[in-house]
Enzyme design. Sequence first.
Site, PDB file in Angstrom:
ATOM      1  N   LYS A 106       0.910  -1.091  -0.114  1.00 14.45           N
ATOM      2  CA  LYS A 106       0.048  -0.007   0.053  1.00 14.45           C
ATOM      3  C   LYS A 106       0.862   1.198  -0.021  1.00 14.45           C
ATOM      4  CE  LYS A 106      -2.013   2.733   2.884  1.00 14.45           C
ATOM      5  NZ  LYS A 106      -1.894   4.242   2.371  1.00 14.45           N
ATOM      6  N   GLU A 118       9.842   0.483  10.586  1.00 19.34           N
ATOM      7  CA  GLU A 118      11.206   1.541  10.450  1.00 19.34           C
ATOM      8  C   GLU A 118      10.290   2.742  10.754  1.00 19.34           C
ATOM      9  OE1 GLU A 118      12.898   4.189   9.622  1.00 19.34           O
ATOM     10  OE2 GLU A 118      13.004   3.891   7.419  1.00 19.34           O
ATOM     11  N   CYS A 147      13.343  10.379   7.943  1.00 20.63           N
ATOM     12  CA  CYS A 147      13.280   9.695   9.265  1.00 20.63           C
ATOM     13  C   CYS A 147      14.544   9.746   9.847  1.00 20.63           C
ATOM     14  CB  CYS A 147      12.576   8.242   9.330  1.00 20.63           C
ATOM     15  SG  CYS A 147      13.389   7.206   7.932  1.00 20.63           S
ATOM     16  N   GLU A 157       9.660  14.326  16.486  1.00 23.26           N
ATOM     17  CA  GLU A 157       9.965  14.377  15.143  1.00 23.26           C
ATOM     18  C   GLU A 157       9.193  15.453  14.274  1.00 23.26           C
ATOM     19  OE1 GLU A 157       8.956  10.878  12.811  1.00 23.26           O
ATOM     20  OE2 GLU A 157      11.236  10.921  11.737  1.00 23.26           O
TER      21      GLU A 157
END
Lengths: 293, 494
Positions: free
Chosen positions: B199, B273, B307, B404
């Site tokens: 996806k 991840e 990331c 983040e």
Amino acid sequence: MSRIEILKTYKLYIGGQFPRTESGRYYPLLDKKKNVIADVCLGSRKDFRNAVVSARGAFNSWGGRTAYNRSQILYRIAEMLEKRKSEFIEEIILQGGNKADAKKEVELSIDRLVYYAGWCDKFQQIFSSVNPVASSHFNFSVPEPTGVVAIVAPQDSSLIGLVSLIAPIIAGGNVCIALASEKMPLCSITFGEVLATSDVPAGVVNIITGKTSELISHMSSHKDVNALVYGGKDQKEIKLVKENATLNVKRVFVYQNNWNKTESQNPYFIFDTQEIKTTWHPIENIGVGGAKY
Amino acid sequence: MSTKTKTTNKPKLDFTSGWGYTPSPESTDHIKLEKRYDHFINGQFVKPAGGKYFPTINPATEKQISEVALGDARDIDKAVKAARNAYEKVWKNMPGAERGKYLYRIARIIQERARELSVIETLDGGKSIRESRDIDIPLAAAHFFYYAGWADKLEYAFPNRKVESVGVAGQIIPWNFPLLMAAWKIAPALACGNTVVLKPAETTPLTAMKLAEIFRDAGLPPGVVNIVNGDGIAGAALVNHPGIDKVAFTGSTDVGKIIQKAIAGTNKKATLELGGKAANIIFEDAAIDQAVEGIINGIFFNQGHVCCAGSRLFVQEGIADLVIRKLKDRMQTLIVGDPMDKNTDIGAINSKEQMNKINEYLKIGVAEGAEMWQSNCQIPKTGYYCRPTIFLHASQSHRIVQEEIFGPVLAIQTFRTVDEVVEKANNTPFGLSAGVWTDKGSKIFNLTTKLRAGVIWANTYNKFDPTSPFGGYKESGFGREGGLHGLMPYVNLK
């Protein structure tokens, strides 16, 4: 009137070029009915020396390329060979093979190139190590190509033996000079044409046709050759090679595998022509820090 | 604190006048895009069960590029069944060498269509064409090429074990490196003999659909890779589908935790991840100009949508003033704007939603007392753009240091000793990556042993390679992608 066919001149493959032997000599390749198929270059010791110079000149660039780049180039060789399959099958038949076996041999040669293409950027992870030395040092060992490798190709095949020996050697970043099968030399030079159009830099692979008995002593005693891979079965030749190798502590490997089997391929053929380099580097003070988090 | 220098928005060096770059836009006339994309299931492009489509927007212009099928549980079910069927009937038992040949073909076609893929990646995601051309697409091809080679060599990766495939992998990928993340997920899965339901992210589905065309053109057997477009609903349906054996997810830590919980009662394998808040540490003995480039690359690469971005800068006190001055000077030279322009350094923020999130963090940073500084470059009137931003005098407790942001926003702190910086760098729930800048090798290895993160870059930053394992410690997830270790999540060892 039927068209008169153009016959191919088989020459050597040295430094990316296709020169005739400097000696000007030839030997006739005969079919079963003793008709001449082709005049084959009877390569000389000087041809071999020239090839070593070419190979040594190419080593720095080839060995220094990224593994990914070498991988793509080996794959490119397979792509080129696939498209010229019929030519090799014809040559094998011409040299006495039957059609079904010839097709199998060529396809296996292609797949073997793909196999070693895949290893180019993987064998390092299999054979490297980080060594947990008992001091505050970062210590690791990695394989590096040994340098110029001389190859005596197996006598009993025209293509698969040659490919099986060349592929792992160049996959590991070495350069080589291969002496083709004396009895079945045709595919070797045509394979040189494949190499020449596959982005393989000049000098990485050099191919010579000629008599093993005449050249083997010179190949094994040449002091700028780092390793010799012998694909034959002659015990006298093996002894000679091993003795001559002592002159410059050449690494000698004798392979007597059946190259027509898929099992006759593995990364240890790459490992044979690798050196292992260990590097020590101090660490200020070792420890698994930040355990609080 | 020595970073408390007076800062103004006036650059010390003049880079703005007399230094114009002529626009150098990449052309788009060679690309082929449909007005509408369906799902890719069992080798066919299939309409969504619910009949709904959603627009995909060019974040640089806010204009619709195409529309894409909105998947739901019915589409996922269809895709999982196709993947299971292909797994049992074709892929599982195909010799590794033959599986590898398909992957090599895919790698080659990606290389052949690299320019088209780069342009579409930039149109759909907003990243600069320079990055999609030089990084995303070549690396995607390289990943397929690398894992192609493993397909018939697995017994060497896991000596003394019988290697078996896992089954059907459900893979959910993010919007920051759309094609590259698809490659990271699909290539090792297929190499190990698994089949896939993928996806793509809802804001960046287009290169995945071009990849579906590549699978078709490569002759990949139907059902080996299935792609279902959509949002979190499709994603949740995939994770919860009883027919999948493995989940691979790249995305936020919040969603990662939801996934981990969702599969807790099952035998599904997982790799996650997740987010990061990497420390980029500059020591006094570093090559300063090189380090400044590393800071820039660390945080402004891909608009900071990375990331592993070096979003926390730690500068040793003695050089703080110098580094910050040089950093500001360098930031003034960054070109923010049209991602399709080959001169552009920082492209468009991926979506309006992400733009709002970044702007919110900018407000939070100021409200918490850090000093915000932005370069004074021009940015386009339409589209989503953010000036490169740094926060001076940030402290450990600030949210801009702990959370983040996923944008071009850097929080700067200073330190005096190695112990202090290790303590500060590790003081976060994340542990994906870190950077160390020093000319002293023994210090590098000291730091790499002590930093609790999965990837440490020394005197470089944001480097990726198919042979190199990537993944996090702590709440940055588990499992590795890339290299030999990247095979592990896709095999069962007997």
